[in-house]
Design a protein around this motif. Structure first.
Motif, mmCIF file in Angstrom:
data_model
loop_
_atom_site.group_PDB
_atom_site.id
_atom_site.type_symbol
_atom_site.label_atom_id
_atom_site.label_comp_id
_atom_site.label_asym_id
_atom_site.label_seq_id
_atom_site.Cartn_x
_atom_site.Cartn_y
_atom_site.Cartn_z
ATOM 1 N N GLY A 23 61.901 111.675 57.028
ATOM 2 C CA GLY A 23 61.070 110.774 56.242
ATOM 3 C C GLY A 23 59.585 110.937 56.465
ATOM 4 N N ALA A 24 59.190 111.960 57.224
ATOM 5 C CA ALA A 24 57.774 112.150 57.538
ATOM 6 C C ALA A 24 56.987 112.555 56.299
ATOM 7 N N GLY A 25 55.713 112.163 56.257
ATOM 8 C CA GLY A 25 54.815 112.606 55.196
ATOM 9 C C GLY A 25 55.400 112.447 53.812
ATOM 10 N N SER A 26 55.439 113.570 53.073
ATOM 11 C CA SER A 26 55.932 113.550 51.692
ATOM 12 C C SER A 26 57.435 113.394 51.603
ATOM 13 N N GLY A 27 58.131 113.378 52.726
ATOM 14 C CA GLY A 27 59.585 113.282 52.718
ATOM 15 C C GLY A 27 60.136 111.939 52.306
ATOM 16 N N SER A 28 59.263 110.974 52.095
ATOM 17 C CA SER A 28 59.714 109.668 51.616
ATOM 18 C C SER A 28 58.971 109.233 50.355
ATOM 19 N N ASP A 29 58.216 110.151 49.766
ATOM 20 C CA ASP A 29 57.434 109.813 48.573
ATOM 21 C C ASP A 29 58.307 109.418 47.386
ATOM 22 N N HIS A 30 59.563 109.858 47.379
ATOM 23 C CA HIS A 30 60.443 109.570 46.249
ATOM 24 C C HIS A 30 61.083 108.194 46.341
ATOM 25 N N LEU A 31 60.860 107.485 47.437
ATOM 26 C CA LEU A 31 61.485 106.186 47.647
ATOM 27 C C LEU A 31 60.552 105.048 47.241
ATOM 28 N N PRO A 32 61.107 103.866 46.958
ATOM 29 C CA PRO A 32 60.253 102.687 46.762
ATOM 30 C C PRO A 32 59.374 102.470 47.977
ATOM 31 N N SER A 33 58.200 101.885 47.776
ATOM 32 C CA SER A 33 57.182 101.839 48.818
ATOM 33 C C SER A 33 57.663 101.185 50.114
ATOM 34 N N GLU A 34 58.393 100.086 50.024
ATOM 35 C CA GLU A 34 58.844 99.406 51.238
ATOM 36 C C GLU A 34 59.830 100.262 52.021
ATOM 37 N N ARG A 35 60.772 100.873 51.310
ATOM 38 C CA ARG A 35 61.743 101.719 51.992
ATOM 39 C C ARG A 35 61.073 102.972 52.550
ATOM 40 N N ALA A 36 60.089 103.501 51.824
ATOM 41 C CA ALA A 36 59.371 104.684 52.300
ATOM 42 C C ALA A 36 58.644 104.378 53.606
ATOM 43 N N ALA A 37 57.969 103.242 53.667
ATOM 44 C CA ALA A 37 57.251 102.858 54.880
ATOM 45 C C ALA A 37 58.219 102.689 56.048
ATOM 46 N N GLN A 38 59.369 102.095 55.779
ATOM 47 C CA GLN A 38 60.366 101.915 56.830
ATOM 48 C C GLN A 38 60.912 103.256 57.313
ATOM 49 N N ALA A 39 61.152 104.161 56.357
ATOM 50 C CA ALA A 39 61.677 105.479 56.720
ATOM 51 C C ALA A 39 60.697 106.236 57.596
ATOM 52 N N ARG A 40 59.414 106.187 57.244
ATOM 53 C CA ARG A 40 58.407 106.878 58.045
ATOM 54 C C ARG A 40 58.319 106.273 59.444
ATOM 55 N N ALA A 41 58.399 104.950 59.518
ATOM 56 C CA ALA A 41 58.270 104.284 60.807
ATOM 57 C C ALA A 41 59.467 104.571 61.712
ATOM 58 N N GLU A 42 60.653 104.657 61.117
ATOM 59 C CA GLU A 42 61.869 104.814 61.905
ATOM 60 C C GLU A 42 62.323 106.268 62.020
ATOM 61 N N GLY A 43 61.740 107.168 61.220
ATOM 62 C CA GLY A 43 62.106 108.572 61.294
ATOM 63 C C GLY A 43 63.509 108.858 60.818
ATOM 64 N N VAL A 44 63.899 108.235 59.715
ATOM 65 C CA VAL A 44 65.267 108.390 59.230
ATOM 66 C C VAL A 44 65.337 109.360 58.059
ATOM 67 N N ASP A 45 66.504 109.925 57.871
ATOM 68 C CA ASP A 45 66.774 110.853 56.777
ATOM 69 C C ASP A 45 66.656 110.114 55.446
ATOM 70 N N THR A 46 65.927 110.689 54.509
ATOM 71 C CA THR A 46 65.720 110.028 53.215
ATOM 72 C C THR A 46 66.440 110.742 52.073
ATOM 73 N N LEU A 47 67.402 111.584 52.429
ATOM 74 C CA LEU A 47 68.164 112.292 51.404
ATOM 75 C C LEU A 47 69.641 112.275 51.798
ATOM 76 N N THR A 48 70.253 111.127 51.640
ATOM 77 C CA THR A 48 71.635 110.969 52.087
ATOM 78 C C THR A 48 72.598 110.588 50.966
ATOM 79 N N THR A 49 72.085 110.155 49.833
ATOM 80 C CA THR A 49 72.942 109.699 48.743
ATOM 81 C C THR A 49 72.567 110.392 47.442
ATOM 82 N N VAL A 50 73.449 110.263 46.458
ATOM 83 C CA VAL A 50 73.157 110.797 45.129
ATOM 84 C C VAL A 50 71.904 110.139 44.566
#
Length: 210
Positions: A23-50
């Motif tokens: 979820g670093a940097g541009s790796g969460s740009d495709h997500l809604p803003s709140e989820r993107a911020a959470q992904a960056r903070a927690e370092g979680v995978d942002t490509l797990t579902t269809v």
């Protein structure tokens, strides 16, 4: 700009795909803003579902039928570590990987014009799996990078604790961070450090008559 528009977008998309691993940097740009911020903070995978993959291909303007099956997600996830090595290898190894990817997918470059992009290259059929297209588009863009002797533009974020990658497209190759958030975090930490140093020095310390 050292590269054509389609090469730039392919490189940026490849970096984003690599970054979805944490979820670093541009790796969460495709997500809604709140989820993107959470992904960056927690370092979680942002490509797990269809739904994640569908959002990714829409955000990065991949043409073709939207993904519908979890198998497509898994194939794209398997591409990520191979593309990540573009940020790790020297020139000769990069060339070997580019040639391997193009050969494996039987890439045959052709000029196309769609969606207002002007003439640009595609190297696999438009209905090829997204994993195939993402691998080949990245490899084709890397051809331009190698030929222009610009591998140094593929950089890693300098922020502590961040493993994000990015393509430095600045004129003087001065970009240091994968995102504004990382740059701000480093600047804030540096400011706090300076303020702490001032406090530790104490009033009058270092003056001529102290």
């Amino acid at each position: 700009m050292p590269f054509t528009h389609d090469a730039v977008e392919a490189l940026r998309s490849a970096a984003a795909l690599v970054n979805t691993r944490t979820g670093a940097g541009s790796g969460s740009d495709h997500l809604p803003s709140e989820r993107a911020a959470q992904a960056r903070a927690e370092g979680v995978d942002t490509l797990t579902t269809v739904a994640d993959l569908e959002a990714f291909v829409e955000h990065w303007q991949w043409s073709g039928t939207p993904p519908r099956r979890s198998a497509e997600v898994q194939r794209v996830r398997l591409v990520r570590p191979r593309l990540a090595t573009f940020w790790e290898l020297g020139e000769e190894a990069v060339v070997d990987l580019v040639n391997a990817l193009l050969a494996e997918e039987r890439a045959v470059p052709r000029l196309v014009d769609h969606d207002g992009w002007g003439w640009h290259l595609h190297a696999v059929p438009d209905d090829a799996p997204f994993a195939t297209r993402m691998a080949v588009e990245a490899a084709m863009a890397m051809v331009d990078v190698v030929r222009a002797d610009e591998l140094q533009r593929l950089r890693r974020c300098e922020a502590d604790g961040c493993d994000g990658v990015f393509v430095d497209l600045s004129r003087n190759r001065s970009k240091r961070f994968c995102s504004t958030a990382c740059g701000n975090r480093v600047a804030a930490a540096a400011y706090r450090g300076r303020q702490s140093d001032k406090g530790d020095a104490g009033p009058g310390e270092g003056s001529a008559d102290g």
